[in-house]
Design a protein around this motif. Structure first.
Motif, PDB file in Angstrom:
ATOM      1  N   TYR A  84       5.800  14.661  -7.502  1.00 45.59           N
ATOM      2  CA  TYR A  84       4.926  13.834  -8.328  1.00 45.59           C
ATOM      3  C   TYR A  84       5.480  13.388  -9.481  1.00 45.59           C
ATOM      4  O   TYR A  84       6.442  13.653 -10.120  1.00 45.59           O
ATOM      5  CB  TYR A  84       3.807  14.597  -8.997  1.00 45.59           C
ATOM      6  N   ALA A  85       5.264  12.025  -9.899  1.00 43.78           N
ATOM      7  CA  ALA A  85       5.386  11.339 -11.247  1.00 43.78           C
ATOM      8  C   ALA A  85       4.354  11.064 -11.748  1.00 43.78           C
ATOM      9  O   ALA A  85       3.554  10.283 -11.450  1.00 43.78           O
ATOM     10  CB  ALA A  85       6.546  10.155 -11.179  1.00 43.78           C
ATOM     11  N   MET A  86       4.036  10.971 -13.079  1.00 41.44           N
ATOM     12  CA  MET A  86       2.840  10.864 -13.915  1.00 41.44           C
ATOM     13  C   MET A  86       2.949  10.232 -15.086  1.00 41.44           C
ATOM     14  O   MET A  86       4.191  10.497 -15.849  1.00 41.44           O
ATOM     15  CB  MET A  86       2.133  12.052 -14.032  1.00 41.44           C
ATOM     16  N   CYS A  87       2.215   9.079 -15.492  1.00 45.36           N
ATOM     17  CA  CYS A  87       2.252   8.433 -17.021  1.00 45.36           C
ATOM     18  C   CYS A  87       0.792   8.649 -17.215  1.00 45.36           C
ATOM     19  O   CYS A  87      -0.258   7.902 -16.606  1.00 45.36           O
ATOM     20  CB  CYS A  87       2.762   7.146 -16.556  1.00 45.36           C
ATOM     21  N   VAL A  88       0.704   9.215 -18.264  1.00 42.14           N
ATOM     22  CA  VAL A  88      -0.748   9.257 -18.924  1.00 42.14           C
ATOM     23  C   VAL A  88      -0.495   7.964 -19.948  1.00 42.14           C
ATOM     24  O   VAL A  88       0.318   7.909 -21.153  1.00 42.14           O
ATOM     25  CB  VAL A  88      -0.805  10.513 -19.949  1.00 42.14           C
ATOM     26  N   PHE A  89      -1.193   6.965 -19.755  1.00 39.66           N
ATOM     27  CA  PHE A  89      -1.144   5.796 -20.587  1.00 39.66           C
ATOM     28  C   PHE A  89      -2.341   5.513 -21.450  1.00 39.66           C
ATOM     29  O   PHE A  89      -3.407   5.999 -21.366  1.00 39.66           O
ATOM     30  CB  PHE A  89      -0.775   4.434 -19.630  1.00 39.66           C
ATOM     31  N   ASP A  90      -2.015   4.823 -22.579  1.00 40.87           N
ATOM     32  CA  ASP A  90      -2.864   4.267 -23.529  1.00 40.87           C
ATOM     33  C   ASP A  90      -2.562   2.972 -24.070  1.00 40.87           C
ATOM     34  O   ASP A  90      -1.751   2.698 -24.535  1.00 40.87           O
ATOM     35  CB  ASP A  90      -2.945   5.534 -24.781  1.00 40.87           C
ATOM     36  N   VAL A 132      -3.827   4.770  -9.808  1.00 36.66           N
ATOM     37  CA  VAL A 132      -4.048   4.363 -11.233  1.00 36.66           C
ATOM     38  C   VAL A 132      -5.483   4.766 -11.268  1.00 36.66           C
ATOM     39  O   VAL A 132      -6.462   4.025 -10.742  1.00 36.66           O
ATOM     40  CB  VAL A 132      -3.754   3.211 -11.505  1.00 36.66           C
ATOM     41  N   HIS A 133      -5.776   5.712 -12.300  1.00 37.82           N
ATOM     42  CA  HIS A 133      -7.153   5.870 -12.543  1.00 37.82           C
ATOM     43  C   HIS A 133      -7.292   5.873 -14.183  1.00 37.82           C
ATOM     44  O   HIS A 133      -6.898   6.225 -14.784  1.00 37.82           O
ATOM     45  CB  HIS A 133      -7.560   7.693 -12.014  1.00 37.82           C
ATOM     46  N   SER A 134      -8.683   5.716 -14.360  1.00 33.43           N
ATOM     47  CA  SER A 134      -9.239   5.573 -15.588  1.00 33.43           C
ATOM     48  C   SER A 134      -9.192   6.978 -16.247  1.00 33.43           C
ATOM     49  O   SER A 134      -9.353   8.112 -15.436  1.00 33.43           O
ATOM     50  CB  SER A 134     -10.485   4.952 -15.630  1.00 33.43           C
ATOM     51  N   ARG A 135      -9.681   6.962 -17.555  1.00 33.27           N
ATOM     52  CA  ARG A 135      -9.704   8.255 -18.099  1.00 33.27           C
ATOM     53  C   ARG A 135     -10.662   9.124 -17.538  1.00 33.27           C
ATOM     54  O   ARG A 135     -10.696  10.224 -17.434  1.00 33.27           O
ATOM     55  CB  ARG A 135     -10.223   7.980 -19.789  1.00 33.27           C
ATOM     56  N   SER A 136     -11.683   8.550 -17.152  1.00 31.80           N
ATOM     57  CA  SER A 136     -13.039   9.252 -16.458  1.00 31.80           C
ATOM     58  C   SER A 136     -12.863   9.495 -15.081  1.00 31.80           C
ATOM     59  O   SER A 136     -13.761  10.085 -14.419  1.00 31.80           O
ATOM     60  CB  SER A 136     -14.242   8.321 -16.624  1.00 31.80           C
ATOM     61  N   GLY A 137     -11.748   9.055 -14.490  1.00 31.67           N
ATOM     62  CA  GLY A 137     -11.418   9.460 -13.116  1.00 31.67           C
ATOM     63  C   GLY A 137     -11.642   8.376 -12.104  1.00 31.67           C
ATOM     64  O   GLY A 137     -11.609   8.495 -10.938  1.00 31.67           O
ATOM     65  N   VAL A 138     -12.062   7.205 -12.579  1.00 32.04           N
ATOM     66  CA  VAL A 138     -12.428   6.095 -11.644  1.00 32.04           C
ATOM     67  C   VAL A 138     -11.196   5.632 -11.237  1.00 32.04           C
ATOM     68  O   VAL A 138     -10.321   5.153 -11.861  1.00 32.04           O
ATOM     69  CB  VAL A 138     -13.500   5.005 -12.355  1.00 32.04           C
ATOM     70  N   SER A 139     -11.146   5.285  -9.734  1.00 35.39           N
ATOM     71  CA  SER A 139      -9.898   4.829  -9.212  1.00 35.39           C
ATOM     72  C   SER A 139     -10.015   3.168  -9.539  1.00 35.39           C
ATOM     73  O   SER A 139     -10.566   2.505  -9.206  1.00 35.39           O
ATOM     74  CB  SER A 139     -10.019   4.942  -7.781  1.00 35.39           C
ATOM     75  N   SER A 192      -7.105   3.631 -21.198  1.00 37.70           N
ATOM     76  CA  SER A 192      -6.373   4.723 -21.068  1.00 37.70           C
ATOM     77  C   SER A 192      -6.885   5.321 -19.738  1.00 37.70           C
ATOM     78  O   SER A 192      -7.665   5.190 -19.206  1.00 37.70           O
ATOM     79  CB  SER A 192      -6.718   5.723 -22.069  1.00 37.70           C
ATOM     80  N   GLY A 193      -5.766   6.051 -19.216  1.00 36.42           N
ATOM     81  CA  GLY A 193      -5.873   6.821 -17.990  1.00 36.42           C
ATOM     82  C   GLY A 193      -4.758   7.327 -17.597  1.00 36.42           C
ATOM     83  O   GLY A 193      -3.802   7.618 -18.325  1.00 36.42           O
TER      84      GLY A 193
END
Length: 201
Positions: free
Chosen positions: A86-92, A113-120, A169-170
């Motif tokens: 896995y590679a992950m990016c927590v973005f704002d 890519v998912h939103s902060r609330s988990g929406v795809s 964010s997401g």
């Protein structure tokens, strides 16, 4: 008024005792059922531990983090496959748009890519024998005018096509199939071709 014999009263109470006992059991089961339903409905309001909240303290913001191989002892999130890297990016993107580049060299690779609330918000899957490089611009809103594209001006653009994804964010997650130790270094090199960083407006 005819008085009943004490033995008759005792016999009646013995006959009614199981009925009274079942009423108590039924009342207890009803209370337990109500408590269970109320607890289940309240959990979503009490638990605010989203994936981003769990990863925020461990991963840098607006930067791609390449996770080590998943083991039972080391899982940033539940149910992560041990056969996947896995590679992950927590973005704002609230202060600056974020550029996300994802390299998917083959089948089994994916970007989500998912939103902060988990929406795809966006998903893509790699294709067999067809490497794909995706360029996404993560922005909070598309309401701002950013100028005409070269195509709109009748010119040919020399840049790689860029897609816009709206989210303040997401989290972006790249998954790569782990084909074992013999291929591990090659997979790590390919997954490190993906990156995530803030850009000027």
């Amino acid at each position: 008024m005819i008085a009943r014999h004490p033995m008759v009263d005792r016999a009646i109470s013995l006959l009614l005792w199981p009925l009274n006992r079942w009423r108590i059991i039924a009342a207890a089961l009803t209370c337990i059922g109500i408590l269970h339903i109320a607890t289940t409905l309240a959990v979503s309001n009490v638990v605010n531990s989203t994936a981003i909240n769990r990863l925020k303290s461990d991963l840098p913001a607006n930067q791609m983090a390449y996770l080590p191989a998943i083991t039972p002892e080391q899982q940033p999130l539940p149910f992560m496959g041990a056969d996947t890297l896995y590679a992950m990016c927590v973005f704002d993107s609230s202060k600056s748009p974020v550029q996300l580049t994802a390299y998917l060299p083959g089948a089994g690779w994916s970007l989500a890519v998912h939103s902060r609330s988990g929406v795809s918000l966006y998903t893509a899957a790699g294709q067999e024998e067809l490497p794909i490089t995706l360029n996404l611009k993560l922005i909070p809103s598309t309401s701002q005018f950013s100028g005409l594209t070269p195509e709109a001006l009748g010119l040919t653009s020399r840049q790689v096509k860029q897609q816009i994804v709206e989210s303040r964010s997401g989290i972006a997650i790249i998954r790569a199939p782990d084909r074992g130790n013999a291929y591990r270094r090659k997979t790590e090199i390919d997954i490190e071709k993906s990156n995530c960083y803030p850009i000027d407006r």
